[in-house]
Design a protein around this motif. Structure first.
Motif, PDB file in Angstrom:
ATOM      1  N   HIS A  18     -30.023 -35.249  13.563  1.00 29.38           N
ATOM      2  CA  HIS A  18     -28.834 -35.785  14.632  1.00 29.38           C
ATOM      3  C   HIS A  18     -29.050 -37.081  14.814  1.00 29.38           C
ATOM      4  O   HIS A  18     -30.332 -37.687  14.660  1.00 29.38           O
ATOM      5  CB  HIS A  18     -29.140 -35.376  15.942  1.00 29.38           C
ATOM      6  N   VAL A  19     -27.739 -38.024  14.759  1.00 30.26           N
ATOM      7  CA  VAL A  19     -27.900 -39.462  14.990  1.00 30.26           C
ATOM      8  C   VAL A  19     -29.028 -39.925  16.096  1.00 30.26           C
ATOM      9  O   VAL A  19     -29.609 -40.631  15.625  1.00 30.26           O
ATOM     10  CB  VAL A  19     -26.504 -39.866  15.389  1.00 30.26           C
ATOM     11  N   ASP A  20     -28.956 -39.275  17.187  1.00 32.06           N
ATOM     12  CA  ASP A  20     -29.765 -39.701  18.278  1.00 32.06           C
ATOM     13  C   ASP A  20     -31.387 -39.506  17.804  1.00 32.06           C
ATOM     14  O   ASP A  20     -32.236 -40.279  18.235  1.00 32.06           O
ATOM     15  CB  ASP A  20     -29.630 -38.797  19.572  1.00 32.06           C
ATOM     16  N   THR A  21     -31.606 -38.501  17.011  1.00 32.96           N
ATOM     17  CA  THR A  21     -32.975 -38.245  16.723  1.00 32.96           C
ATOM     18  C   THR A  21     -33.489 -39.302  15.579  1.00 32.96           C
ATOM     19  O   THR A  21     -34.496 -39.787  15.641  1.00 32.96           O
ATOM     20  CB  THR A  21     -33.053 -36.799  16.018  1.00 32.96           C
ATOM     21  N   ILE A  22     -32.538 -39.534  14.921  1.00 33.55           N
ATOM     22  CA  ILE A  22     -32.873 -40.806  13.770  1.00 33.55           C
ATOM     23  C   ILE A  22     -33.061 -41.939  14.645  1.00 33.55           C
ATOM     24  O   ILE A  22     -33.942 -42.930  14.161  1.00 33.55           O
ATOM     25  CB  ILE A  22     -31.585 -41.066  12.698  1.00 33.55           C
ATOM     26  N   ARG A  23     -32.294 -42.409  15.570  1.00 37.45           N
ATOM     27  CA  ARG A  23     -32.420 -43.654  16.395  1.00 37.45           C
ATOM     28  C   ARG A  23     -33.837 -43.641  17.167  1.00 37.45           C
ATOM     29  O   ARG A  23     -34.570 -44.552  17.013  1.00 37.45           O
ATOM     30  CB  ARG A  23     -31.446 -43.695  17.481  1.00 37.45           C
ATOM     31  N   ILE A  24     -34.188 -42.464  17.686  1.00 39.23           N
ATOM     32  CA  ILE A  24     -35.365 -42.274  18.265  1.00 39.23           C
ATOM     33  C   ILE A  24     -36.749 -42.499  17.264  1.00 39.23           C
ATOM     34  O   ILE A  24     -37.450 -43.232  17.673  1.00 39.23           O
ATOM     35  CB  ILE A  24     -35.583 -40.994  19.090  1.00 39.23           C
ATOM     36  N   TRP A  25     -36.581 -41.858  16.237  1.00 38.73           N
ATOM     37  CA  TRP A  25     -37.890 -41.992  15.183  1.00 38.73           C
ATOM     38  C   TRP A  25     -37.560 -43.458  14.617  1.00 38.73           C
ATOM     39  O   TRP A  25     -38.939 -43.869  14.532  1.00 38.73           O
ATOM     40  CB  TRP A  25     -37.042 -41.217  13.734  1.00 38.73           C
ATOM     41  N   GLU A  26     -36.764 -44.338  14.736  1.00 36.78           N
ATOM     42  CA  GLU A  26     -36.533 -45.725  14.246  1.00 36.78           C
ATOM     43  C   GLU A  26     -37.313 -46.417  15.471  1.00 36.78           C
ATOM     44  O   GLU A  26     -38.197 -47.207  15.195  1.00 36.78           O
ATOM     45  CB  GLU A  26     -35.205 -46.079  13.977  1.00 36.78           C
ATOM     46  N   ARG A  27     -36.931 -46.235  16.496  1.00 35.36           N
ATOM     47  CA  ARG A  27     -37.483 -46.996  17.777  1.00 35.36           C
ATOM     48  C   ARG A  27     -38.780 -46.600  18.012  1.00 35.36           C
ATOM     49  O   ARG A  27     -39.907 -47.749  18.118  1.00 35.36           O
ATOM     50  CB  ARG A  27     -36.499 -46.868  18.950  1.00 35.36           C
ATOM     51  N   ARG A  28     -39.153 -45.439  17.839  1.00 31.92           N
ATOM     52  CA  ARG A  28     -40.649 -45.228  18.468  1.00 31.92           C
ATOM     53  C   ARG A  28     -41.602 -45.067  17.485  1.00 31.92           C
ATOM     54  O   ARG A  28     -42.790 -45.408  17.670  1.00 31.92           O
ATOM     55  CB  ARG A  28     -40.431 -43.516  18.967  1.00 31.92           C
ATOM     56  N   TYR A  29     -41.161 -44.619  16.105  1.00 34.42           N
ATOM     57  CA  TYR A  29     -42.203 -44.618  14.929  1.00 34.42           C
ATOM     58  C   TYR A  29     -41.842 -45.538  13.542  1.00 34.42           C
ATOM     59  O   TYR A  29     -42.565 -45.516  12.901  1.00 34.42           O
ATOM     60  CB  TYR A  29     -42.069 -43.080  14.557  1.00 34.42           C
TER      61      TYR A  29
END
Length: 302
Positions: A18-29
């Motif tokens: 999901h788009v939101d998950t990709i964004r989280i992975w980019e921001r967090r990891y």
């Protein structure tokens, strides 16, 4: 650097994340570092797509997302190489066929590839050739693409020769229907890799079943039209590509409701399919052997 041609929505469709998950992975990891357009829109290239697919694949094998995202491209490449090593057959004759076919295919040597695969089919027969040689070859090819060691043209070349061989094998079958029931075979309109579907057609026709083969990228309206004219008792589809779970669930729910009078047989991406709730009229077979058992189950049903 490759051309930036993917949006974050494209990555969602291609990876199933999901788009939101990709964004989280980019921001967090710091999983991916996209390019930004003048309007601050994320833009991605083939290298980003490969890295995301590798992150997904390694995380599904048991590694934590934080661990996978911390890996360098070189470390991920080493893990992929180990996965390729796992595809090496313990049978030296089978491994010879796989490795030599791969060598000829990557060199675009159609003559040598054709001669060797013809010998393989003559020795092992088509079913065993597909199970033990062609399917493992395709798995290895996919891993090589993820390592960026082959180009799309090489993958297309190999796949098209394999498709041609399946067409020839199907054409040689003398049709002797042993059941009045028919099977309708298709891929959803966002799927076009039909090698597995072609092999299913080969198995069904070899067992004496009537087959209506629609191929890849079939819209739902076209499927309804085909069913209106044929009323097939069995529908077979493959869902191979990654996609959001909600999209896959909605599609199968629609399929089940529209064709409630038919038995729907499903194969494909087990990592995706295990997350779905399947209706009573949907049968998921998880191996070629499972499909062969299904074929035998219905072979003598009139």
């Amino acid at each position: 650097m490759d051309k930036y041609k993917y949006s974050i929505s494209d990555l969602e469709q291609l990876s199933g994340i999901h788009v939101d998950t990709i964004r989280i992975w980019e921001r967090r990891y710091n999983a991916l570092t996209p390019m930004r357009s003048a309007g601050n829109t994320r833009l991605y290239n083939d290298q980003h797509l490969r890295r995301l697919l590798n992150i997904v694949g390694l995380s599904q094998s048991g590694m934590k997302i934080s661990q996978v995202c911390a890996l360098s491209d070189q470390q991920i490449d080493q893990l992929l190489k180990k996965e390729i090593d796992y595809t090496i057959s313990s049978d030296s004759k089978i491994e010879y066929y796989i490795s030599q076919l791969l060598k000829y295919g990557l060199a675009y040597n159609e003559l040598k590839f054709d001669q060797l695969i013809t010998s393989c089919i003559e020795e092992l027969e088509m079913t065993s050739t597909y199970k033990n040689v062609l399917y493992p070859l395709l798995v290895r090819l996919g891993l090589m693409w993820r390592r960026d060691t082959i180009c799309p043209a090489q993958e297309h070349f190999l796949s098209n020769i394999i498709r041609q061989k399946l067409f020839v094998a199907i054409d040689k079958i003398q049709v002797k229907n042993k059941t009045t029931a028919s099977w309708l075979l298709f891929l959803p309109e966002d799927e076009d890799h039909d090698i597995g579907l072609l092999f299913a057609q080969y198995l069904l026709k070899s067992a004496g079943h009537r087959v209506i083969f629609l191929g890849g990228r079939v819209p739902m309206d076209s499927l309804k039209d085909a069913m209106a004219h044929n009323q097939s008792e069995h529908i077979l589809l493959f869902m191979v590509r990654s996609r959001p779970v909600t999209d896959a669930q909605a599609y199968l729910n629609t399929l089940s409701e529209n064709f409630s009078g038919s038995k729907i047989h499903l194969a494909g991406n087990s990592k995706l399919l295990t997350q779905l709730q399947l209706a009573e009229n949907i049968n998921w077979f998880q191996s070629i052997e499972g499909f062969e058992q299904t074929i035998n189950q219905y072979q003598n049903v009139n």
